[in-house]
Design a protein around this motif. Sequence first.
Motif, PDB file in Angstrom:
ATOM      1  N   UNK A 261      74.909 -14.121 -17.077  1.00 15.52           N
ATOM      2  CA  UNK A 261      74.286 -13.286 -16.170  1.00 15.52           C
ATOM      3  C   UNK A 261      74.216 -11.996 -16.647  1.00 15.52           C
ATOM      4  N   UNK A 262      73.100 -11.442 -16.177  1.00 13.73           N
ATOM      5  CA  UNK A 262      72.890  -9.751 -16.541  1.00 13.73           C
ATOM      6  C   UNK A 262      72.985  -9.108 -15.118  1.00 13.73           C
ATOM      7  N   UNK A 263      73.938  -8.220 -15.079  1.00 13.63           N
ATOM      8  CA  UNK A 263      73.843  -7.266 -13.867  1.00 13.63           C
ATOM      9  C   UNK A 263      73.833  -5.738 -14.276  1.00 13.63           C
ATOM     10  N   UNK A 264      72.721  -5.276 -13.327  1.00 13.14           N
ATOM     11  CA  UNK A 264      72.261  -3.917 -13.770  1.00 13.14           C
ATOM     12  C   UNK A 264      73.323  -3.075 -12.945  1.00 13.14           C
ATOM     13  N   UNK A 265      73.747  -2.050 -13.752  1.00 13.41           N
ATOM     14  CA  UNK A 265      74.876  -1.048 -13.161  1.00 13.41           C
ATOM     15  C   UNK A 265      74.156   0.217 -12.776  1.00 13.41           C
ATOM     16  N   UNK A 266      74.463   0.616 -11.585  1.00 10.90           N
ATOM     17  CA  UNK A 266      74.009   1.992 -10.920  1.00 10.90           C
ATOM     18  C   UNK A 266      74.938   2.370  -9.926  1.00 10.90           C
ATOM     19  N   UNK A 267      75.158   3.605  -9.549  1.00  8.83           N
ATOM     20  CA  UNK A 267      76.129   4.204  -8.581  1.00  8.83           C
ATOM     21  C   UNK A 267      75.665   3.306  -7.186  1.00  8.83           C
TER      22      UNK A 267
END
Length: 306
Positions: A261-267
Amino acid sequence: MNRVRVSELIEHFDLKLVSGNEGLDREIIVSDISRPGLEIAGYFTYYPRRRLQLLGRTELSFFNELSMDERYKRTSQLCTAQTPCIVISRGIEVPQEFIISSNKRNVPVLQSKMQTTRLSSMITNYLESRLAPMTAVHGVLVDVYGVGVLITGDSGVGKSETALELVKRGHRLVADDSVEIRQEGESELVGSAPELIQHLLEIRGLGIINVMTLFGAGAVRNYKTVSMVIHLELWDQSKVYDRLGLDEEKIKLIDTEIPRLVLPVRPGRNLAVIIEVAAMNYRLKNMGYHAAQQFADRLNDSLHDR
């Protein structure tokens, strides 16, 4: 290629070295064990000389019935330049012919007090684990609800911080920064930490912490089967991320494919909670419940009804 020295085998199983002292550095390169019953009877056409040779009561009882010339001939043929070692089980006294031939060819002859079948099983399991194909992956391995989750991503994306949050939530750390993965059996990947960094976690700005010392023995484990990979990456506004979960990506580690799985990271995104849900969803899929697929089926049924 992974190898196991005979001296390591002796130390691990507390075996007694009877003869062939000069061959302790011989290497075992295959996990299969040979019980040379046919060879003791004189049939050496398909003798697996590169395997560890294990003899028990049956083989040695037949061996002792042979003439002296035949016994010397058999032991000479058993002790080849490629034979790593010969192990005698049940604490049976080693025949003099084995000692003489092994000293001539520098093939270690070892003695164990264990029963033959049990010894064979234990040595096979040990060799399969030590000789299994291995690779090292940059990432963090965590046991989340019994699912081995390998968290990968670029340096500084937040892998270790996410692992720390998971540990605080009651899950267990296996390895940080470098994960050694071995393929055991046909399709099982087992991950562990290099001994030097076992139980350690690096947090930027804080430094290296010992998870077992801070959170207790229940917060770590030495190894875990890797079931899925979660890749963290900085949120790319131009990229379209999967929103339904129907497209299941796979990644190949050694010779085994596992979900990725690819999880995008942001605040603002709580990655620890998302990973927990991903682990629970993985378990549900293995039990036959696929939420995304059921939603798609219901949607198709609704469109057909119209």
